[in-house]
Motif scaffolding. Structure first.
Motif, short mmCIF file in Angstrom:
data_model
loop_
_atom_site.label_atom_id
_atom_site.label_comp_id
_atom_site.label_asym_id
_atom_site.label_seq_id
_atom_site.Cartn_x
_atom_site.Cartn_y
_atom_site.Cartn_z
N GLY A 1 -0.05 -11.19 -8.70
CA GLY A 1 -0.77 -10.02 -9.18
C GLY A 1 -2.04 -10.35 -9.94
O GLY A 1 -3.02 -9.61 -9.88
N ASP A 2 -2.04 -11.47 -10.68
CA ASP A 2 -3.24 -11.84 -11.43
C ASP A 2 -4.45 -12.05 -10.52
O ASP A 2 -5.59 -11.90 -10.96
N ASP A 3 -4.21 -12.38 -9.24
CA ASP A 3 -5.33 -12.59 -8.31
C ASP A 3 -6.10 -11.31 -8.04
O ASP A 3 -7.22 -11.36 -7.53
N ALA B 1 -4.75 -1.71 -7.31
CA ALA B 1 -4.83 -2.73 -6.26
C ALA B 1 -3.44 -3.26 -5.92
O ALA B 1 -3.12 -3.48 -4.74
N ILE B 2 -2.61 -3.47 -6.93
CA ILE B 2 -1.23 -3.92 -6.67
C ILE B 2 -0.47 -2.84 -5.92
O ILE B 2 0.25 -3.12 -4.95
N SER B 3 -0.64 -1.58 -6.34
CA SER B 3 0.02 -0.47 -5.66
C SER B 3 -0.39 -0.40 -4.19
O SER B 3 0.45 -0.15 -3.31
N GLN B 4 -1.66 -0.63 -3.92
CA GLN B 4 -2.16 -0.60 -2.55
C GLN B 4 -1.50 -1.71 -1.71
O GLN B 4 -1.11 -1.48 -0.57
N TRP B 5 -1.37 -2.89 -2.30
CA TRP B 5 -0.70 -3.99 -1.59
C TRP B 5 0.75 -3.63 -1.29
O TRP B 5 1.23 -3.83 -0.16
N MET B 6 1.45 -3.07 -2.28
CA MET B 6 2.85 -2.69 -2.10
C MET B 6 3.00 -1.67 -0.97
O MET B 6 3.87 -1.80 -0.11
N SER B 7 2.13 -0.67 -0.98
CA SER B 7 2.17 0.37 0.03
C SER B 7 1.88 -0.21 1.41
O SER B 7 2.55 0.15 2.39
N GLY B 8 0.92 -1.11 1.49
CA GLY B 8 0.59 -1.74 2.77
C GLY B 8 1.72 -2.57 3.32
O GLY B 8 2.00 -2.56 4.53
N GLU B 9 2.39 -3.30 2.45
CA GLU B 9 3.53 -4.12 2.88
C GLU B 9 4.62 -3.24 3.47
O GLU B 9 5.13 -3.52 4.56
N THR B 10 4.99 -2.19 2.75
CA THR B 10 6.10 -1.35 3.23
C THR B 10 5.69 -0.55 4.47
O THR B 10 6.50 -0.37 5.36
N ALA B 11 4.42 -0.11 4.54
CA ALA B 11 3.96 0.61 5.72
C ALA B 11 4.04 -0.27 6.97
O ALA B 11 4.31 0.21 8.07
N ALA B 12 3.85 -1.58 6.78
CA ALA B 12 3.94 -2.53 7.89
C ALA B 12 5.38 -2.99 8.14
O ALA B 12 5.62 -3.82 9.02
N GLY B 13 6.33 -2.48 7.33
CA GLY B 13 7.73 -2.85 7.52
C GLY B 13 8.09 -4.21 6.95
O GLY B 13 9.11 -4.78 7.31
N ARG B 14 7.24 -4.72 6.05
CA ARG B 14 7.49 -6.05 5.47
C ARG B 14 8.01 -5.93 4.05
O ARG B 14 7.69 -5.00 3.32
N THR C 1 3.95 -10.28 -8.57
CA THR C 1 4.04 -10.46 -10.02
C THR C 1 3.09 -9.49 -10.68
O THR C 1 1.97 -9.27 -10.21
N CYS C 2 3.56 -8.88 -11.74
CA CYS C 2 2.76 -7.91 -12.49
C CYS C 2 3.42 -7.74 -13.85
O CYS C 2 4.62 -7.51 -13.92
N SER C 3 2.64 -7.83 -14.91
CA SER C 3 3.24 -7.70 -16.24
C SER C 3 3.95 -6.36 -16.41
O SER C 3 5.01 -6.30 -17.02
N ALA C 4 3.39 -5.27 -15.86
CA ALA C 4 4.02 -3.95 -15.90
C ALA C 4 4.57 -3.64 -17.30
O ALA C 4 5.71 -3.23 -17.46
#
Length: 189
Positions: free
Chosen positions: A40-42, A69-82, A87-90
């Motif tokens: 996530g730091d990237d 940006a992290i949310s977008q990555w998460m959404s993209g992963e699940t949309a692709a079925g992956r 990592t994210c301090s959250a």
């Protein structure tokens, strides 16, 4: 069925303050499961990294584009079925809610938070011995002050960071595996 054999995509957010071991655990889990991994730091904007490197804590406004940006990555992963590990301090409940919201259009996917918890002394020792990170040890108190420790109602898995990394990883894998297992039926007991 083993975790890595899942049909439903899953995102695991490895969370905690700086120095808790998010990156080490996240990479270990991703390798063990064969899932995608995002440090996530990237995704921090350059201004955030410069601010932290200068010893200045981030504000909610600073964190918003990073969390998006992290949310977008998460959404993209699940949309692709992956499935993936990020990592994210959250640190705040509202940050975790923002990450949860990114999954709202993906009811076919699961989201799991793993909170790495440790004492201030242990965290400080870890921060003062690492040399390859922009986050200075002086920001630990700021992060701990911002941290809203997950409550039982959030359904977050808490893992203590005292044991060696391989034991922490084993505990995390067991927790992830056990989290979504259906309760045995009377015939299976």
């Amino acid at each position: 069925m083993a975790i890595g054999d899942r049909v439903r995509p899953r995102i695991v957010v490895v969370m905690g303050v700086s120095g808790s071991g998010k990156s080490t655990l996240g990479q270990t889990l991703a390798t063990a499961l064969g899932w995608d991994f995002l440090e996530g730091d990237d995704l921090h904007p350059a201004a955030n990294i410069a601010k932290m490197a200068a010893g200045q804590p981030l504000t909610d406004d600073d964190r918003r584009p990073w969390l998006a940006a992290i949310s977008q990555w998460m959404s993209g992963e699940t949309a692709a079925g992956r499935s993936g590990i990020v990592t994210c301090s959250a640190l705040k409940h509202s940050y975790r809610d923002m990450l949860r919201h990114s999954m709202i259009d993906h009811p076919e996917a699961d989201l799991t938070f793993l909170y790495l918890s440790g004492s201030r002394d242990r965290l400080e020792r870890r921060l003062t011995t690492r040399t390859d990170h922009f986050m200075p040890p002086g920001l630990l108190d700021s992060q701990l002050g911002t941290l809203e420790v997950p409550t039982p109602g959030e359904g977050i898995i808490t893992i203590e960071i005292g044991p060696p990394p391989n034991e922490i990883a084993a505990a995390a894998l067991a927790a992830i595996d056990g989290e979504r297992r259906p309760a045995p039926t009377p015939d299976q007991r």
